[in-house]
Motif scaffolding. Sequence first.
Motif, PDB file in Angstrom:
ATOM      1  N   UNK A 108       0.821  -1.181   0.124  1.00  0.00           N
ATOM      2  CA  UNK A 108      -0.035   0.087   0.004  1.00  0.00           C
ATOM      3  C   UNK A 108       0.738   1.191   0.054  1.00  0.00           C
ATOM      4  N   UNK A 109       0.562   2.008  -1.053  1.00  0.00           N
ATOM      5  CA  UNK A 109       1.510   3.441  -0.962  1.00  0.00           C
ATOM      6  C   UNK A 109       0.582   4.539  -0.588  1.00  0.00           C
ATOM      7  N   UNK A 110       1.287   5.397   0.123  1.00  0.00           N
ATOM      8  CA  UNK A 110       0.505   6.589   0.526  1.00  0.00           C
ATOM      9  C   UNK A 110      -0.007   6.548   1.933  1.00  0.00           C
ATOM     10  N   UNK A 111      -0.303   7.756   2.566  1.00  0.00           N
ATOM     11  CA  UNK A 111      -1.076   7.763   3.554  1.00  0.00           C
ATOM     12  C   UNK A 111      -2.406   7.328   3.657  1.00  0.00           C
ATOM     13  N   UNK A 112      -2.984   6.874   4.812  1.00  0.00           N
ATOM     14  CA  UNK A 112      -4.286   6.623   5.026  1.00  0.00           C
ATOM     15  C   UNK A 112      -5.353   7.960   4.953  1.00  0.00           C
ATOM     16  N   UNK A 113      -6.028   7.677   4.044  1.00  0.00           N
ATOM     17  CA  UNK A 113      -7.078   8.999   3.744  1.00  0.00           C
ATOM     18  C   UNK A 113      -8.494   8.302   4.125  1.00  0.00           C
ATOM     19  N   UNK A 114      -8.916   8.914   5.469  1.00  0.00           N
ATOM     20  CA  UNK A 114     -10.191   8.662   5.696  1.00  0.00           C
ATOM     21  C   UNK A 114     -11.364   9.430   5.271  1.00  0.00           C
ATOM     22  N   UNK A 115     -12.498   8.823   4.740  1.00  0.00           N
ATOM     23  CA  UNK A 115     -13.564   9.577   4.481  1.00  0.00           C
ATOM     24  C   UNK A 115     -14.884   9.288   4.667  1.00  0.00           C
ATOM     25  N   UNK A 174      -7.273  -0.105  20.086  1.00  0.00           N
ATOM     26  CA  UNK A 174      -5.789  -0.408  19.479  1.00  0.00           C
ATOM     27  C   UNK A 174      -6.211  -0.493  17.942  1.00  0.00           C
ATOM     28  N   UNK A 175      -6.775   0.445  17.373  1.00  0.00           N
ATOM     29  CA  UNK A 175      -6.935   0.552  15.865  1.00  0.00           C
ATOM     30  C   UNK A 175      -5.657   0.116  15.042  1.00  0.00           C
ATOM     31  N   UNK A 176      -4.569   0.778  15.425  1.00  0.00           N
ATOM     32  CA  UNK A 176      -3.259   0.792  14.825  1.00  0.00           C
ATOM     33  C   UNK A 176      -2.836  -0.684  14.929  1.00  0.00           C
ATOM     34  N   UNK A 177      -2.813  -1.300  15.954  1.00  0.00           N
ATOM     35  CA  UNK A 177      -2.335  -2.482  16.140  1.00  0.00           C
ATOM     36  C   UNK A 177      -3.081  -3.338  15.219  1.00  0.00           C
ATOM     37  N   UNK A 192       2.818  -4.909   2.491  1.00  0.00           N
ATOM     38  CA  UNK A 192       3.695  -3.714   3.003  1.00  0.00           C
ATOM     39  C   UNK A 192       3.102  -2.522   3.248  1.00  0.00           C
ATOM     40  N   UNK A 193       3.388  -1.624   4.042  1.00  0.00           N
ATOM     41  CA  UNK A 193       2.719  -0.504   4.150  1.00  0.00           C
ATOM     42  C   UNK A 193       3.963   0.705   4.023  1.00  0.00           C
ATOM     43  N   UNK A 194       3.672   1.581   3.047  1.00  0.00           N
ATOM     44  CA  UNK A 194       4.607   2.401   2.598  1.00  0.00           C
ATOM     45  C   UNK A 194       4.193   4.067   2.797  1.00  0.00           C
ATOM     46  N   UNK A 195       2.987   4.168   3.746  1.00  0.00           N
ATOM     47  CA  UNK A 195       2.429   5.196   3.895  1.00  0.00           C
ATOM     48  C   UNK A 195       2.490   5.723   5.702  1.00  0.00           C
ATOM     49  N   UNK A 196       1.881   6.425   5.929  1.00  0.00           N
ATOM     50  CA  UNK A 196       1.823   7.150   7.237  1.00  0.00           C
ATOM     51  C   UNK A 196       0.429   6.841   7.822  1.00  0.00           C
ATOM     52  N   UNK A 197       0.327   6.150   9.130  1.00  0.00           N
ATOM     53  CA  UNK A 197      -0.752   5.859   9.490  1.00  0.00           C
ATOM     54  C   UNK A 197      -1.346   6.754  10.423  1.00  0.00           C
TER      55      UNK A 197
END
Length: 160
Positions: free
Chosen positions: A22-29, A131-134, A146-151
């Motif tokens: 996954x590329x890019x930061x999480x974008x919540x909408x 614990x959403x991030x975990x 793999x996650x290439x962005x910012x959580x």
Amino acid sequence: MGTPDHLTEEEVASALALSKTMIGDLDWNEKPSNSAFLEATSLLFDDTGATVPGLTVELRVRAGIYPEDCRFDFSLFQVKGSRRMRAYQINVRPVNKPSHTEPNGEIWYGSHHHFGERAEIILDTGLGCDHHEKWFKLFLKNANIKFGGRYLPPTQVRLI
């Protein structure tokens, strides 16, 4: 080949085995059809940087009245034909809330995950609604992503 509504175990295993990023930061909408939900979606990329055809990630959060009344879904979908089908999914629910009904009618409580249509109870991880991030990291590990962005936690976006 699976039924038109489901992936086969082999198709699920293939989707999970593939190295993905996954590329890019999480974008919540807000979900357009229900503002009580937030969603973040992402295409996936292979090791060469090309998009992986037909595979997408969808993260969904429903805001509860109380912090311990969570509903998080972390999903890996595979497009087959014209249908989007679940390859892997973690459903996070409070331990005292019904969360899944097996074909034999047995009702499960708490968090579980799906490999295609096959569900399994998640053994005690010590993780809860705060614990959403975990949970996100467990999803990435289990789905081989793999996650290439910012959580960015969904709590940074205001619901309603």
